[in-house]
Design an enzyme around this catalytic site. Structure first.
Site, mmCIF file in Angstrom:
data_model
loop_
_atom_site.group_PDB
_atom_site.id
_atom_site.type_symbol
_atom_site.label_atom_id
_atom_site.label_comp_id
_atom_site.label_asym_id
_atom_site.label_seq_id
_atom_site.Cartn_x
_atom_site.Cartn_y
_atom_site.Cartn_z
ATOM 1 N N HIS A 42 28.567 33.706 20.166
ATOM 2 C CA HIS A 42 29.896 34.293 20.381
ATOM 3 C C HIS A 42 30.925 33.180 20.390
ATOM 4 O O HIS A 42 30.713 32.132 21.013
ATOM 5 C CB HIS A 42 29.941 35.075 21.701
ATOM 6 C CG HIS A 42 28.999 36.226 21.703
ATOM 7 N ND1 HIS A 42 29.270 37.397 21.035
ATOM 8 C CD2 HIS A 42 27.767 36.364 22.240
ATOM 9 C CE1 HIS A 42 28.243 38.213 21.171
ATOM 10 N NE2 HIS A 42 27.312 37.609 21.894
ATOM 11 N N TYR B 141 39.847 33.585 19.556
ATOM 12 C CA TYR B 141 38.797 33.351 18.569
ATOM 13 C C TYR B 141 39.005 32.112 17.699
ATOM 14 O O TYR B 141 38.141 31.783 16.895
ATOM 15 C CB TYR B 141 38.656 34.578 17.662
ATOM 16 C CG TYR B 141 38.319 35.825 18.431
ATOM 17 C CD1 TYR B 141 37.070 35.988 19.014
ATOM 18 C CD2 TYR B 141 39.257 36.846 18.595
ATOM 19 C CE1 TYR B 141 36.755 37.124 19.739
ATOM 20 C CE2 TYR B 141 38.951 37.988 19.312
ATOM 21 C CZ TYR B 141 37.705 38.121 19.880
ATOM 22 O OH TYR B 141 37.397 39.243 20.587
#
EC number: 4.2.1.10
Length: 144
Positions: free
Chosen positions: A102, A24
């Site tokens: 995302h 991430y």
């Protein structure tokens, strides 16, 4: 009156910067929101960012957007992307255009992450560009 953009962050995104940075990235949610706010100011739009770990709270915020003048939604539903008919129904119900974002490329991840309940009703999908995906979504939202 300036366009009003709502950025919604789903569950566990409050852990950005420490949770699996190899997936991430190392930027925190606060840093991402600060950068988006600065860009929104440059682009002359109003931006509100909101995060919740709770599905019902996200549904409530989406429904509130239909009454507060929100023109466009940028949403990273995180894990709810793959499970939440409730979020899908809320987004469809308010009929505010939205982009699904995302941080990671969903298609390079586990197979259960390959299905989204949101993508087919979204204006677009940005996946795998890290925090830059939010910026791309914001730039598009301003022009939409």
């Amino acid at each position: 009156m300036a366009r009003s953009i709502l950025v919604l962050h789903g569950p566990n995104l409050n852990l950005l910067g420490t949770r699996e940075p190899e997936v991430y990235g190392s930027r925190t949610l606060a840093q991402i929101n600060e950068d988006l706010s600065s860009l929104a100011n440059e682009l002359g739009v109003s931006l509100s960012a909101w995060q919740s770990n709770h599905e019902g709270a996200l549904v409530d915020r989406i429904q509130a957007a239909s009454k507060d003048g929100t023109d466009f939604i940028i949403i990273n539903a995180a894990a709810y992307t793959h499970t939440s008919v409730a979020l899908r129904d809320a987004l469809a119900g308010v009929a505010i255009p939205f982009i699904e974002v995302h941080l990671s490329n969903l298609y390079k991840r586990e197979s259960f992450r390959h299905h989204s309940y949101l993508s087919d009703i979204a204006v677009g999908l940005i996946s795998g560009l890290g925090a830059d995906g939010y910026e791309a979504a914001l730039r598009y939202a301003v022009r939409h």
